[in-house]
Write a protein that holds these residues in place. Structure first.
Motif, PDB file in Angstrom:
ATOM      1  N   GLN A 120       0.850  -1.184   0.000  1.00  0.00           N
ATOM      2  CA  GLN A 120       0.000   0.000   0.000  1.00  0.00           C
ATOM      3  C   GLN A 120       0.886   1.234   0.000  1.00  0.00           C
ATOM      4  OE1 GLN A 120      -3.446   0.296  -0.051  1.00  0.00           O
ATOM      5  NE2 GLN A 120      -3.018   2.476  -0.252  1.00  0.00           N
ATOM      6  N   SER A 121       0.623   2.146  -0.929  1.00  0.00           N
ATOM      7  CA  SER A 121       1.352   3.414  -0.978  1.00  0.00           C
ATOM      8  C   SER A 121       0.630   4.454  -0.142  1.00  0.00           C
ATOM      9  CB  SER A 121       1.474   3.908  -2.418  1.00  0.00           C
ATOM     10  OG  SER A 121       2.250   3.012  -3.169  1.00  0.00           O
ATOM     11  N   ILE A 122       1.402   5.278   0.542  1.00  0.00           N
ATOM     12  CA  ILE A 122       0.841   6.313   1.413  1.00  0.00           C
ATOM     13  C   ILE A 122       1.638   7.595   1.206  1.00  0.00           C
ATOM     14  CG2 ILE A 122       0.461   7.003   3.819  1.00  0.00           C
ATOM     15  CD1 ILE A 122       0.286   3.924   4.401  1.00  0.00           C
ATOM     16  N   HIS A 123       0.939   8.711   1.149  1.00  0.00           N
ATOM     17  CA  HIS A 123       1.583  10.016   1.018  1.00  0.00           C
ATOM     18  C   HIS A 123       1.034  10.923   2.114  1.00  0.00           C
ATOM     19  CE1 HIS A 123       3.380  13.549  -0.818  1.00  0.00           C
ATOM     20  NE2 HIS A 123       2.231  14.160  -0.616  1.00  0.00           N
ATOM     21  N   ASP A 128       6.557   9.857   1.429  1.00  0.00           N
ATOM     22  CA  ASP A 128       6.044   8.895   0.462  1.00  0.00           C
ATOM     23  C   ASP A 128       6.519   7.539   0.942  1.00  0.00           C
ATOM     24  OD1 ASP A 128       4.710  10.485  -1.637  1.00  0.00           O
ATOM     25  OD2 ASP A 128       6.696  11.404  -1.800  1.00  0.00           O
ATOM     26  N   ALA A 129       5.578   6.656   1.175  1.00  0.00           N
ATOM     27  CA  ALA A 129       5.925   5.365   1.772  1.00  0.00           C
ATOM     28  C   ALA A 129       5.173   4.248   1.086  1.00  0.00           C
ATOM     29  CB  ALA A 129       5.596   5.376   3.259  1.00  0.00           C
ATOM     30  N   THR A 130       5.772   3.073   1.132  1.00  0.00           N
ATOM     31  CA  THR A 130       5.104   1.864   0.692  1.00  0.00           C
ATOM     32  C   THR A 130       5.198   0.845   1.807  1.00  0.00           C
ATOM     33  OG1 THR A 130       5.724   2.298  -1.613  1.00  0.00           O
ATOM     34  CG2 THR A 130       5.019   0.052  -1.072  1.00  0.00           C
ATOM     35  N   LEU A 131       4.045   0.432   2.299  1.00  0.00           N
ATOM     36  CA  LEU A 131       3.975  -0.648   3.278  1.00  0.00           C
ATOM     37  C   LEU A 131       3.955  -1.961   2.518  1.00  0.00           C
ATOM     38  CD1 LEU A 131       1.222   0.611   5.755  1.00  0.00           C
ATOM     39  CD2 LEU A 131       3.647   0.281   6.231  1.00  0.00           C
ATOM     40  N   VAL A 132       4.733  -2.925   2.982  1.00  0.00           N
ATOM     41  CA  VAL A 132       4.807  -4.238   2.346  1.00  0.00           C
ATOM     42  C   VAL A 132       4.522  -5.283   3.415  1.00  0.00           C
ATOM     43  CG1 VAL A 132       6.273  -5.857   1.082  1.00  0.00           C
ATOM     44  CG2 VAL A 132       6.520  -3.385   0.700  1.00  0.00           C
ATOM     45  N   GLY A 133       3.676  -6.240   3.086  1.00  0.00           N
ATOM     46  CA  GLY A 133       3.348  -7.270   4.060  1.00  0.00           C
ATOM     47  C   GLY A 133       2.519  -8.371   3.449  1.00  0.00           C
ATOM     48  N   ALA A 134       1.727  -9.018   4.296  1.00  0.00           N
ATOM     49  CA  ALA A 134       0.899 -10.141   3.862  1.00  0.00           C
ATOM     50  C   ALA A 134      -0.292 -10.262   4.804  1.00  0.00           C
ATOM     51  CB  ALA A 134       1.717 -11.430   3.875  1.00  0.00           C
ATOM     52  N   PRO A 135      -1.376 -10.893   4.318  1.00  0.00           N
ATOM     53  CA  PRO A 135      -2.519 -11.134   5.205  1.00  0.00           C
ATOM     54  C   PRO A 135      -2.087 -11.925   6.439  1.00  0.00           C
ATOM     55  CG  PRO A 135      -3.129 -11.559   2.934  1.00  0.00           C
ATOM     56  CD  PRO A 135      -1.631 -11.348   2.953  1.00  0.00           C
ATOM     57  N   VAL A 136      -2.773 -11.653   7.543  1.00  0.00           N
ATOM     58  CA  VAL A 136      -2.473 -12.348   8.794  1.00  0.00           C
ATOM     59  C   VAL A 136      -2.637 -13.850   8.589  1.00  0.00           C
ATOM     60  CG1 VAL A 136      -3.252 -12.717  11.169  1.00  0.00           C
ATOM     61  CG2 VAL A 136      -3.116 -10.398  10.248  1.00  0.00           C
ATOM     62  N   ASP A 137      -1.615 -14.593   9.005  1.00  0.00           N
ATOM     63  CA  ASP A 137      -1.611 -16.056   8.923  1.00  0.00           C
ATOM     64  C   ASP A 137      -1.058 -16.580  10.242  1.00  0.00           C
ATOM     65  OD1 ASP A 137      -1.029 -18.758   8.520  1.00  0.00           O
ATOM     66  OD2 ASP A 137      -0.305 -18.445   6.477  1.00  0.00           O
ATOM     67  N   ARG A 138      -1.943 -17.016  11.100  1.00  0.00           N
ATOM     68  CA  ARG A 138      -1.549 -17.435  12.453  1.00  0.00           C
ATOM     69  C   ARG A 138      -0.640 -18.657  12.460  1.00  0.00           C
ATOM     70  NH1 ARG A 138      -4.300 -14.197  15.643  1.00  0.00           N
ATOM     71  NH2 ARG A 138      -6.295 -13.396  14.990  1.00  0.00           N
ATOM     72  N   ILE A 139      -0.587 -19.388  11.376  1.00  0.00           N
ATOM     73  CA  ILE A 139       0.267 -20.573  11.310  1.00  0.00           C
ATOM     74  C   ILE A 139       1.661 -20.220  10.823  1.00  0.00           C
ATOM     75  CG2 ILE A 139       0.584 -22.824  10.184  1.00  0.00           C
ATOM     76  CD1 ILE A 139      -2.523 -23.013  10.184  1.00  0.00           C
ATOM     77  N   ALA A 140       1.752 -19.428   9.760  1.00  0.00           N
ATOM     78  CA  ALA A 140       3.050 -19.137   9.143  1.00  0.00           C
ATOM     79  C   ALA A 140       3.786 -17.968   9.798  1.00  0.00           C
ATOM     80  CB  ALA A 140       2.860 -18.853   7.654  1.00  0.00           C
ATOM     81  N   GLN A 141       3.062 -17.065  10.428  1.00  0.00           N
ATOM     82  CA  GLN A 141       3.676 -15.850  10.965  1.00  0.00           C
ATOM     83  C   GLN A 141       3.794 -15.916  12.485  1.00  0.00           C
ATOM     84  OE1 GLN A 141       0.691 -13.224   9.502  1.00  0.00           O
ATOM     85  NE2 GLN A 141       1.652 -12.979   7.493  1.00  0.00           N
ATOM     86  N   VAL A 142       4.830 -15.287  12.998  1.00  0.00           N
ATOM     87  CA  VAL A 142       4.967 -15.117  14.442  1.00  0.00           C
ATOM     88  C   VAL A 142       4.297 -13.783  14.779  1.00  0.00           C
ATOM     89  CG1 VAL A 142       6.558 -14.830  16.369  1.00  0.00           C
ATOM     90  CG2 VAL A 142       7.091 -16.453  14.538  1.00  0.00           C
ATOM     91  N   LEU A 143       3.062 -13.869  15.268  1.00  0.00           N
ATOM     92  CA  LEU A 143       2.299 -12.676  15.608  1.00  0.00           C
ATOM     93  C   LEU A 143       2.601 -12.276  17.041  1.00  0.00           C
ATOM     94  CD1 LEU A 143      -1.078 -13.670  13.959  1.00  0.00           C
ATOM     95  CD2 LEU A 143       0.742 -12.248  13.007  1.00  0.00           C
ATOM     96  N   ARG A 144       2.624 -10.988  17.264  1.00  0.00           N
ATOM     97  CA  ARG A 144       2.943 -10.471  18.591  1.00  0.00           C
ATOM     98  C   ARG A 144       1.728  -9.705  19.111  1.00  0.00           C
ATOM     99  NH1 ARG A 144       9.027  -9.103  16.619  1.00  0.00           N
ATOM    100  NH2 ARG A 144       9.884 -11.177  16.994  1.00  0.00           N
ATOM    101  N   ALA A 145       1.847  -8.431  19.378  1.00  0.00           N
ATOM    102  CA  ALA A 145       0.747  -7.648  19.956  1.00  0.00           C
ATOM    103  C   ALA A 145      -0.219  -7.168  18.881  1.00  0.00           C
ATOM    104  CB  ALA A 145       1.318  -6.452  20.706  1.00  0.00           C
ATOM    105  N   ASP A 146      -1.497  -7.161  19.232  1.00  0.00           N
ATOM    106  CA  ASP A 146      -2.525  -6.598  18.358  1.00  0.00           C
ATOM    107  C   ASP A 146      -2.674  -5.127  18.724  1.00  0.00           C
ATOM    108  OD1 ASP A 146      -4.588  -6.126  16.611  1.00  0.00           O
ATOM    109  OD2 ASP A 146      -6.101  -7.155  17.823  1.00  0.00           O
ATOM    110  N   VAL A 147      -1.928  -4.281  18.055  1.00  0.00           N
ATOM    111  CA  VAL A 147      -1.920  -2.848  18.356  1.00  0.00           C
ATOM    112  C   VAL A 147      -3.245  -2.249  17.906  1.00  0.00           C
ATOM    113  CG1 VAL A 147      -0.787  -0.642  17.894  1.00  0.00           C
ATOM    114  CG2 VAL A 147       0.584  -2.726  18.153  1.00  0.00           C
ATOM    115  N   LYS A 148      -3.899  -1.554  18.834  1.00  0.00           N
ATOM    116  CA  LYS A 148      -5.205  -0.944  18.554  1.00  0.00           C
ATOM    117  C   LYS A 148      -5.074   0.514  18.119  1.00  0.00           C
ATOM    118  CE  LYS A 148      -7.683  -4.315  20.826  1.00  0.00           C
ATOM    119  NZ  LYS A 148      -6.983  -5.459  20.329  1.00  0.00           N
ATOM    120  N   GLY A 149      -4.000   1.174  18.564  1.00  0.00           N
ATOM    121  CA  GLY A 149      -3.822   2.567  18.182  1.00  0.00           C
ATOM    122  C   GLY A 149      -2.579   3.173  18.799  1.00  0.00           C
ATOM    123  N   VAL A 150      -2.139   4.272  18.219  1.00  0.00           N
ATOM    124  CA  VAL A 150      -1.035   5.063  18.754  1.00  0.00           C
ATOM    125  C   VAL A 150      -1.680   6.095  19.675  1.00  0.00           C
ATOM    126  CG1 VAL A 150       0.898   6.566  18.176  1.00  0.00           C
ATOM    127  CG2 VAL A 150       0.227   4.733  16.607  1.00  0.00           C
TER     128      VAL A 150
END
Length: 144
Positions: A52-55, A100-122
Motif C-alpha cells: 500500500q502506498s501512502i503520502h 512517500d511510503a510503501t507498506l509491504v506485508g501479507a494477510p495475517v496467517d496465524r500458522i506461518a507468521q509469528v504474531l505479537r501484539a494486536d496494536v489498537k492505536g497510537v
C-alpha cells in the motif's frame, strides 16, 4: 541512516511503549516504523504479497510521525495484514515534511507468521518527539 530503538517496560501498564533515537528526523521515523512493525509481528515471518502506498504532507514533525504510525495501525486492521517492511522517502521542503511510503506485508496467517501484539492505536500518552543539535528522539506508546 543511523537509529536505534528499545522497548520501554515501565512506561504504561496496559500498553506498549518504545523510544527511538536517531541522527535525523527521517532516521527516527524509520526506527519508529521498524519498532511498530516488530511490535505487531516478526517481520522475517511475514511475506510480501500485499502493498500500500501512502503520502503525507505535514508541517509539524511530531504530527507527521503520529499520523504515519496511525496509518500502519489502520492498514493492519482495514486489510487484515501485518508488515514485513516499509520503504520510506521522507524529506522537508520549505517547512513541509513530505512522506512517500510503501507498506509491504501479507494477510495475517496465524500458522506461518509469528504474531505479537494486536496494536489498537497510537496514543498521545507520553508521546514526545524532539530534535536537538542533529540528534532526534521519540517516545511512542501504543494501545494493545
Amino acid at each position: 541512516m543511523a537509529f536505534s530503538y528499545r522497548l520501554l517496560d515501565d512506561v504504561a501498564l496496559a500498553d506498549l511503549a518504545f523510544e527511538v533515537a536517531g541522527d535525523s528526523f527521517p532516521d527516527v521515523v524509520q526506527g519508529a516504523t521498524d519498532a511498530l512493525i516488530e511490535t505487531m509481528a516478526d517481520p522475517v515471518t511475514v511475506g510480501a504479497t500485499w502493498s500500500q502506498s501512502i503520502h503525507l504532507e505535514v508541517t509539524d514533525p511530531a504530527d507527521l510521525l503520529f499520523r504515519w504510525l496511525s496509518e500502519l495501525v489502520y492498514w493492519k486492521d482495514a486489510a487484515s495484514v501485518v508488515f514485513s517492511r516499509a520503504v520510506l522517502d521522507l524529506r522537508e521542503e520549505r517547512g513541509v515534511w513530505k512522506l512517500d511510503a510503501t507498506l509491504v506485508g501479507a494477510p495475517v496467517d496465524r500458522i506461518a507468521q509469528v504474531l505479537r501484539a494486536d496494536v489498537k492505536g497510537v496514543t498521545k500518552h507520553l508521546y514526545d518527539v524532539k530534535g536537538d543539535g542533529g540528534r532526534w528522539t521519540a517516545r511512542v506508546v501504543v494501545d494493545v
